[in-house]
Design a protein around this motif. Sequence first.
Motif, short mmCIF file in Angstrom:
data_model
loop_
_atom_site.label_atom_id
_atom_site.label_comp_id
_atom_site.label_asym_id
_atom_site.label_seq_id
_atom_site.Cartn_x
_atom_site.Cartn_y
_atom_site.Cartn_z
N GLY A 130 0.74 3.98 0.89
CA GLY A 130 1.61 5.03 1.42
C GLY A 130 2.55 4.62 2.54
O GLY A 130 3.43 5.38 2.91
N LYS A 131 2.37 3.40 3.11
CA LYS A 131 3.24 2.97 4.23
C LYS A 131 4.35 2.07 3.71
O LYS A 131 4.11 0.96 3.25
N PRO A 132 5.63 2.49 3.81
CA PRO A 132 6.72 1.72 3.22
C PRO A 132 6.92 0.32 3.82
O PRO A 132 6.73 0.11 5.02
N VAL A 133 7.28 -0.62 2.94
CA VAL A 133 7.64 -1.99 3.31
C VAL A 133 9.11 -2.19 2.92
O VAL A 133 9.48 -1.90 1.78
N ALA A 149 3.35 -7.12 -5.19
CA ALA A 149 2.29 -7.12 -4.17
C ALA A 149 2.21 -5.75 -3.51
O ALA A 149 1.12 -5.22 -3.26
N CYS A 150 3.36 -5.17 -3.22
CA CYS A 150 3.38 -3.81 -2.65
C CYS A 150 2.73 -2.83 -3.63
O CYS A 150 1.87 -2.03 -3.24
N ALA A 151 3.15 -2.92 -4.90
CA ALA A 151 2.62 -1.99 -5.90
C ALA A 151 1.11 -2.16 -6.04
O ALA A 151 0.38 -1.20 -6.26
N ARG A 152 0.65 -3.39 -5.89
CA ARG A 152 -0.78 -3.67 -6.05
C ARG A 152 -1.64 -2.96 -5.00
O ARG A 152 -2.72 -2.49 -5.30
N ILE A 153 -1.11 -2.91 -3.77
CA ILE A 153 -1.90 -2.29 -2.70
C ILE A 153 -1.43 -0.86 -2.40
O ILE A 153 -1.94 -0.21 -1.50
N PRO A 156 4.59 1.58 -0.77
CA PRO A 156 5.89 1.75 -1.43
C PRO A 156 6.89 0.73 -0.89
O PRO A 156 6.91 0.47 0.31
N HIS A 157 7.70 0.14 -1.79
CA HIS A 157 8.74 -0.74 -1.26
C HIS A 157 10.07 -0.03 -1.19
O HIS A 157 10.33 0.92 -1.92
N SER A 251 -1.42 8.92 -10.25
CA SER A 251 -0.19 8.88 -11.04
C SER A 251 1.03 9.30 -10.21
O SER A 251 2.12 8.76 -10.38
N GLU A 252 0.86 10.26 -9.32
CA GLU A 252 1.99 10.75 -8.54
C GLU A 252 2.14 10.07 -7.18
O GLU A 252 2.94 10.50 -6.34
N ASP A 253 1.39 9.00 -6.91
CA ASP A 253 1.60 8.27 -5.66
C ASP A 253 2.95 7.57 -5.70
O ASP A 253 3.41 7.11 -6.75
N LEU A 254 3.55 7.46 -4.51
CA LEU A 254 4.87 6.85 -4.38
C LEU A 254 4.82 5.37 -4.77
O LEU A 254 3.98 4.62 -4.29
#
Length: 644
Positions: A130-133, A149-153, A156-157, A251-254
């Motif tokens: 949930g914390k954007p990179v 890597a962002c998607a894996r953890i 959101p990028h 499914s609806e996570d950013l």
Amino acid sequence: MTEEQAGPRNVDPPEKFASNANVSDPFVYEAADKDYEGFWADRARELHWFKEWDTTLNWSPPEAEWFVGGRTNVAYNCLDHQVEQGRGDKTALVWEGDEPSDSKTYTYSELLAEVQKFANVLKSLGAERGKPVSIYMPMIPELPVAMLACARIGAPHSIVFGAFSASALRDRINDCEATILVTADAAPRGGKATPLKANADEALEDTPSIENVVVVRRTGDDAPLTEGRDHYYDELMKDAEAECPAEEMDSEDLLFILYSSGSTGKPKGIVHTTGGYLTHVNATMKWTFDIKDDDVYWCTADIGWITGHSYLVYGPLSVGATTVQFEGTPAYPASDRWWDVIERNKVTILYTAPTAIRSFMKGGKEDLEKHDLTSLRLLGTVGEPINPRAWEWYHDNVGGGRCPIVDTWWQTETGGHMITPLPGITSTKPGSATRPFPGIDAGLFDEEGNEIEGEGSGNLVIKKPWPGMLRTLYKDPERYRETYWEKYGDVYFVGDGARRDEDGYYWITGRIDDVMNVSGHRISTAEVESALVGHEAVAESAVIGRNDEDKGQAIVAYVILEGDREGSDDLIQELNQQVRKVIGAHARPEEIIFAPDLPKTRSGKIMRRILRGVAEGQQDLGDTSTLADPSVVDSLQASRTNGS
Ligand code: 7RM
């Protein structure tokens, strides 16, 4: 309508292509029409889910949720799931550097290993669900690695295209309050390097949320690190743990935020979520691109734009394809570079923009004739309307007359293809994106809000939700509602005009709002105007997109100077520099016209139609009687011919 718009002929799928196509039964359209939720649920079932969804769709306009209750992970689908299906040793990514001697490949297993390590690096720097990179990178393999890597953890990028300036990067970091920035020392393109880290450092002077910066050494150029904040990618990777389990995302996570130009100066943070987006890009890879296990697929877009997100990274990897990533430019080291890339890698599917095709057309066939392009079997276009002449040229010279062309209409907001041929079914008409993808319900409305039936022209809308649709604008649900859902009630307002012909085919005519399309890049007039008035000499400005044979549109800026200032070539240079600094080089005006006044209505609205007419040298500017001061038109025409 001119003859060119009408399109000279129908082009049917070649027999051989149709008989091998992934989708060849025209009945798919009717079936999806009858039950669009069921259609998309069938597509979603082709992905890997940790837990299946309970509800296919919750639709409470303008809020959509797809595959509610389902749990999945995009990186798991793009990597682990491919390895599980036996693609561990298959080439996932072919990277072609700016120098032809510079290339690399990654198998699915290698890419998975790299992504797990970098996911651990990100975690060690505080990244979490949930914390954007923020990501500001060249077209190098570390870019898809960082995304996955962002998607894996579940972080959101937010990717910022490498040509954007320091201040554009700063605004995008601040809007999403990223705590990590991933960047590189420099970005080589066409034999020259853009100093990415220097730009980033300038942006980082005013980005309070950033705690850590990861710097990939791409060129080895001097890029001083700030102690405690900046780290080299290779050094962090050396010590990173090998394994990082994929988070079970809702499914609806950013999944990501991607900033895109709207009709005001402030870019919109377009939000895409997990299960629906992946379903949409996965299905369109199979249906639109007819992707097969032995294809070598090349999307020429930069990953900094949506086309690169959806159809260079997530779409192709989610189907286990081999995807080509090219760092360079078409003209370096020579003007046959693209054809060289195709020949050497035996590319089978090429996806590019009309503006590129038109520029090759200008250069002539000689460059193509030096190379064997017979590996190609399917061609695609995206980004702007393709004129029939460029379509035919692409078909005959690049495709050797044997490859179907899929002209795919879609947007950053739609996530994936919306109107497009299916190459084994559709009889194409050069210049038309043809029909809505199965399960997509498009329509046309007039200005009064009436739906147009049958043949006609109007404003394009989408009448039912689809899985890849944007869910909101980041932290601005009100603007989301106003921009897309207010004009016509519960249908999605696209912002493009279109004509529908007697066969139900759509012909996109271009934006109807104040967004320009320059070589397939979306730039808002308001953004350029606000950059220009940021210069002390400028009192007011109005920017328009003038029709341009090569770029689709060219940016023309009318500038009214402060009382004591006079226009000069030096000032034109300075203003160009100003736009480059505030937005980026791709948004610099092609022409700057110093004007005494702007054509405004009595209520103060600038009449852009008139400015466009003057810039295009039209003699008849239509009705000017609603202008507060009709004499402005004469002085504008005079300043265009005397000035600049
Ligand atoms: C994918 C992308 C979206 C805008 C869109 C149109 C124009 C895109 C086509 C097209 C005619 C096409 N996303 N557009 N594809 N116009 N035919 N095949 O480009 O958000 O950057 O731009 O681009 O105006 O609204 S985008």
